[in-house]
Design a protein around this motif. Sequence first.
Motif, PDB file in Angstrom:
ATOM      1  N   TYR A  99      -0.495  13.737   9.251  1.00 12.99           N
ATOM      2  CA  TYR A  99       0.090  14.067   7.946  1.00 12.99           C
ATOM      3  C   TYR A  99       1.593  13.809   7.909  1.00 12.99           C
ATOM      4  O   TYR A  99       2.102  13.154   6.990  1.00 12.99           O
ATOM      5  CB  TYR A  99      -0.208  15.539   7.666  1.00 12.99           C
ATOM      6  N   TYR A 102       2.732  10.165   7.734  1.00 10.47           N
ATOM      7  CA  TYR A 102       2.542   9.570   6.411  1.00 10.47           C
ATOM      8  C   TYR A 102       3.644  10.023   5.443  1.00 10.47           C
ATOM      9  O   TYR A 102       4.124   9.232   4.620  1.00 10.47           O
ATOM     10  CB  TYR A 102       1.169   9.942   5.849  1.00 10.47           C
ATOM     11  N   ILE A 103       4.035  11.294   5.521  1.00  6.38           N
ATOM     12  CA  ILE A 103       5.106  11.793   4.648  1.00  6.38           C
ATOM     13  C   ILE A 103       6.422  11.068   4.936  1.00  6.38           C
ATOM     14  O   ILE A 103       7.128  10.624   4.023  1.00  6.38           O
ATOM     15  CB  ILE A 103       5.294  13.309   4.829  1.00  6.38           C
ATOM     16  N   SER A 121       1.043   5.850   1.259  1.00  7.18           N
ATOM     17  CA  SER A 121       1.366   6.847   2.294  1.00  7.18           C
ATOM     18  C   SER A 121       1.086   8.265   1.803  1.00  7.18           C
ATOM     19  O   SER A 121       0.469   9.069   2.508  1.00  7.18           O
ATOM     20  CB  SER A 121       2.832   6.710   2.705  1.00  7.18           C
ATOM     21  N   TYR A 122       1.527   8.573   0.577  1.00  2.00           N
ATOM     22  CA  TYR A 122       1.306   9.920   0.051  1.00  2.00           C
ATOM     23  C   TYR A 122      -0.178  10.175  -0.201  1.00  2.00           C
ATOM     24  O   TYR A 122      -0.681  11.283   0.048  1.00  2.00           O
ATOM     25  CB  TYR A 122       2.113  10.135  -1.229  1.00  2.00           C
ATOM     26  N   ALA A 125      -1.794  10.943   3.111  1.00  2.00           N
ATOM     27  CA  ALA A 125      -1.464  12.308   3.550  1.00  2.00           C
ATOM     28  C   ALA A 125      -2.313  13.330   2.808  1.00  2.00           C
ATOM     29  O   ALA A 125      -2.824  14.289   3.411  1.00  2.00           O
ATOM     30  CB  ALA A 125       0.022  12.582   3.320  1.00  2.00           C
ATOM     31  N   ALA A 135       2.942  16.499   0.283  1.00  2.00           N
ATOM     32  CA  ALA A 135       2.523  15.168  -0.193  1.00  2.00           C
ATOM     33  C   ALA A 135       2.385  15.152  -1.713  1.00  2.00           C
ATOM     34  O   ALA A 135       2.789  14.182  -2.367  1.00  2.00           O
ATOM     35  CB  ALA A 135       1.213  14.765   0.465  1.00  2.00           C
ATOM     36  N   SER A 138       5.970  15.070  -3.144  1.00  2.00           N
ATOM     37  CA  SER A 138       6.572  13.742  -2.991  1.00  2.00           C
ATOM     38  C   SER A 138       5.914  12.731  -3.919  1.00  2.00           C
ATOM     39  O   SER A 138       6.581  11.846  -4.462  1.00  2.00           O
ATOM     40  CB  SER A 138       6.447  13.277  -1.536  1.00  2.00           C
ATOM     41  N   TYR A 139       4.597  12.868  -4.112  1.00  4.13           N
ATOM     42  CA  TYR A 139       3.872  11.952  -5.002  1.00  4.13           C
ATOM     43  C   TYR A 139       4.332  12.146  -6.449  1.00  4.13           C
ATOM     44  O   TYR A 139       4.383  11.191  -7.234  1.00  4.13           O
ATOM     45  CB  TYR A 139       2.377  12.193  -4.862  1.00  4.13           C
TER      46      TYR A 139
END
Length: 292
Positions: A99, A102-103, A121-122, A125, A135, A138-139
């Motif tokens: 995880y 990926y973040i 990537s998000y 995760a 995630a 961030s997304y």
Amino acid sequence: STQEILDFLNEPLPKQLKWYRFLRSKLSKFGCIALSVLLIVFAYKLYQNQQAVNRARQAKEKIALSEKSLDLGSKLLLDRKYGSAREELEKSIKLHSNYDAYIRLGTLCNQTEDPKCESDSYNAAIKLDKTRWEAYFSYGGYFEDSNAADKYPKAEKVYRKALSSSRGNSALILNNLARILILQGKYNEALPLVMKGLNNTHELYYKAVLYKNQGWIYFASKDYKKAEESLRLSLSLEKNLTSSHCLLAQVIDLRRQDSVDEWTNCFSVMSEDTSNPEVKQWKKTYLTRLNK
């Protein structure tokens, strides 16, 4: 002698014949087969156990190497050595899909303007762990920065998932979700989130941006007195917040007061939100007004 022959025939031979008959019997054959099967099963179990031990050892070694690459990639990312950082983060994921890697990779791709990599990537995760908020959060930022026509509804959706995963205790998520709602004109939904965020944090910066959003809501609702109070509270906690200066300048204008200092700060102060689209629009509107 004949006596020795008779003794031999009377003692060992009957015993040998009984043993021979037993070995030739169905019971003996079944026992041999059963014993053979048990030995095969036992040997296979031993093999499986050894294989499991080997796999566990190899997995542990891969995880250790993956964590080492993650740490190195994170350090290189902080140093803005993006090429090397990406190699290490991708190596970490290849060794052990995790995880945090990926973040970090999503953050790197955001900074290097690679939207597909960022989105992938998000998403990866989130698939790994749907119970964590980072995630989703961030997304949401990814959608905010996108050029999609429905970017704000999409950002709202994932911010709400982030809020749900964080159990509603993150002032940062509450702030960003409130901002997205304000941009969509959903002021009545945004204000309770701002109030909840203010009650859930002691971080001065988070309080400053939440008070800014509160002032923005009051400004949009034409309650200029409350808007000014909230924006001045925001700037008392964080004096270098571009959006608060720009909003306060507009409120002062509407209250028929001298706004020159606040407009100067709006254009000169640099903060994390300086590049936000609403800040750019406020500046553009002011310049257009000056040029008339």
